[in-house]
Design a protein around this motif. Structure first.
Motif, PDB file in Angstrom:
ATOM      1  N   THR A  45     103.638   1.886   9.062  1.00  0.00           N
ATOM      2  CA  THR A  45     102.799   3.057   9.262  1.00  0.00           C
ATOM      3  C   THR A  45     103.157   3.773  10.557  1.00  0.00           C
ATOM      4  OG1 THR A  45     101.027   1.954   8.056  1.00  0.00           O
ATOM      5  CG2 THR A  45     100.406   3.843   9.393  1.00  0.00           C
ATOM      6  N   ALA A  46     103.372   3.027  11.621  1.00  0.00           N
ATOM      7  CA  ALA A  46     103.702   3.639  12.915  1.00  0.00           C
ATOM      8  C   ALA A  46     104.993   4.455  12.833  1.00  0.00           C
ATOM      9  CB  ALA A  46     103.817   2.568  13.992  1.00  0.00           C
ATOM     10  N   GLU A  49     104.129   7.670  11.008  1.00  0.00           N
ATOM     11  CA  GLU A  49     103.358   8.554  11.874  1.00  0.00           C
ATOM     12  C   GLU A  49     104.210   9.135  12.992  1.00  0.00           C
ATOM     13  OE1 GLU A  49      99.831   6.588  13.263  1.00  0.00           O
ATOM     14  OE2 GLU A  49      98.886   6.675  11.288  1.00  0.00           O
ATOM     15  N   SER A  50     105.216   8.396  13.443  1.00  0.00           N
ATOM     16  CA  SER A  50     106.067   8.907  14.520  1.00  0.00           C
ATOM     17  C   SER A  50     106.786  10.189  14.101  1.00  0.00           C
ATOM     18  CB  SER A  50     107.067   7.851  14.978  1.00  0.00           C
ATOM     19  OG  SER A  50     108.074   7.646  14.015  1.00  0.00           O
ATOM     20  N   TYR A  53     104.421  12.917  14.857  1.00  0.00           N
ATOM     21  CA  TYR A  53     104.363  13.139  16.302  1.00  0.00           C
ATOM     22  C   TYR A  53     105.571  13.956  16.770  1.00  0.00           C
ATOM     23  CZ  TYR A  53     100.411  10.017  17.190  1.00  0.00           C
ATOM     24  OH  TYR A  53      99.163   9.442  17.234  1.00  0.00           O
ATOM     25  N   ALA A 123      92.711   6.880  18.342  1.00  0.00           N
ATOM     26  CA  ALA A 123      93.862   6.193  17.753  1.00  0.00           C
ATOM     27  C   ALA A 123      93.940   6.512  16.262  1.00  0.00           C
ATOM     28  CB  ALA A 123      93.731   4.689  17.964  1.00  0.00           C
ATOM     29  N   SER A 124      95.020   6.110  15.659  1.00  0.00           N
ATOM     30  CA  SER A 124      95.197   6.301  14.221  1.00  0.00           C
ATOM     31  C   SER A 124      94.135   5.512  13.463  1.00  0.00           C
ATOM     32  CB  SER A 124      96.587   5.818  13.811  1.00  0.00           C
ATOM     33  OG  SER A 124      96.742   5.883  12.410  1.00  0.00           O
ATOM     34  N   GLY A 128      97.944  -0.412  11.707  1.00  0.00           N
ATOM     35  CA  GLY A 128      99.335  -0.392  12.146  1.00  0.00           C
ATOM     36  C   GLY A 128      99.823   0.979  12.584  1.00  0.00           C
ATOM     37  N   GLY A 129      98.897   1.934  12.666  1.00  0.00           N
ATOM     38  CA  GLY A 129      99.270   3.293  13.081  1.00  0.00           C
ATOM     39  C   GLY A 129      99.420   3.396  14.592  1.00  0.00           C
ATOM     40  N   ILE A 130      99.857   4.543  15.034  1.00  0.00           N
ATOM     41  CA  ILE A 130     100.067   4.772  16.462  1.00  0.00           C
ATOM     42  C   ILE A 130      98.716   4.958  17.147  1.00  0.00           C
ATOM     43  CG2 ILE A 130     101.088   6.317  18.192  1.00  0.00           C
ATOM     44  CD1 ILE A 130     103.268   6.964  16.113  1.00  0.00           C
TER      45      ILE A 130
END
Length: 174
Positions: A45-46, A49-50, A53, A123-124, A128-130
């Protein structure tokens, strides 16, 4: 006035060149996400999401760079035929009437939104998100400030043309 103009142009140029590196990074991360998900059935997930970003950073902080290089949409049916002095008048009025007030409105309306995100360290919502949505939301007021600064540089550049005449076009620091 020229020193201020050169400083803002140099800042915008440096920011744009740094942001340009986000694009190939974003492409590589996107490709890695696709390969991991469809090739190995595994996703992060991170990592996904990156990409958002990076994308947000490029578009929000790159707006000033686009203005500096004349990459914004412009209806130039008549504009291209105008003298440098006439263009300077049109650009100055557009900056004063539209760009700077819009930047002020965006800054004012996004300030609390961003500040509240910082206050709670938003936060997300995804596991497991950023854990840095507050940083992403900070791009909105930063975009307004960067764009207003470059708008000021454009205003100074046009003022020099209006004061010194048609032959005084001030080059951008590329």
């Amino acid at each position: 006035m020229r020193a201020t103009l050169r400083f803002i142009d140099a800042f915008t140029e440096a920011t744009g060149r740094v942001l340009a590196w986000c694009i190939p990074i974003m492409m590589l991360v996107t490709a890695a996400v696709v390969v991991m998900r469809y090739g190995f059935g595994y996703g992060l997930t991170a990592m996904q999401e990156s990409v958002s970003y990076l994308h947000g950073s490029v578009f929000m902080l790159g707006a000033a760079y686009a203005l500096k290089h004349g990459a914004h949409v412009r209806v130039d049916i008549f504009y291209q035929r105008f003298s440098p002095r006439q263009r300077a008048w049109i650009d100055s009025l557009g900056t004063l009437i539209f760009l700077l007030p819009l930047c002020g409105l965006i800054l004012l309306s996004s300030w609390d939104f961003s500040a509240k995100a910082w206050e709670i360290r938003e936060a997300s919502v995804e596991p497991g998100g950023i854990p840095a949505v507050f940083l992403l939301k900070s791009l909105i007021p930063l975009m307004a400030v960067n764009l207003a600064l470059q708008g000021l540089a454009e205003l100074l550049r046009n003022a020099l043309v209006l004061i010194e005449g048609d032959g005084a076009e001030v080059n951008r620091a590329d």
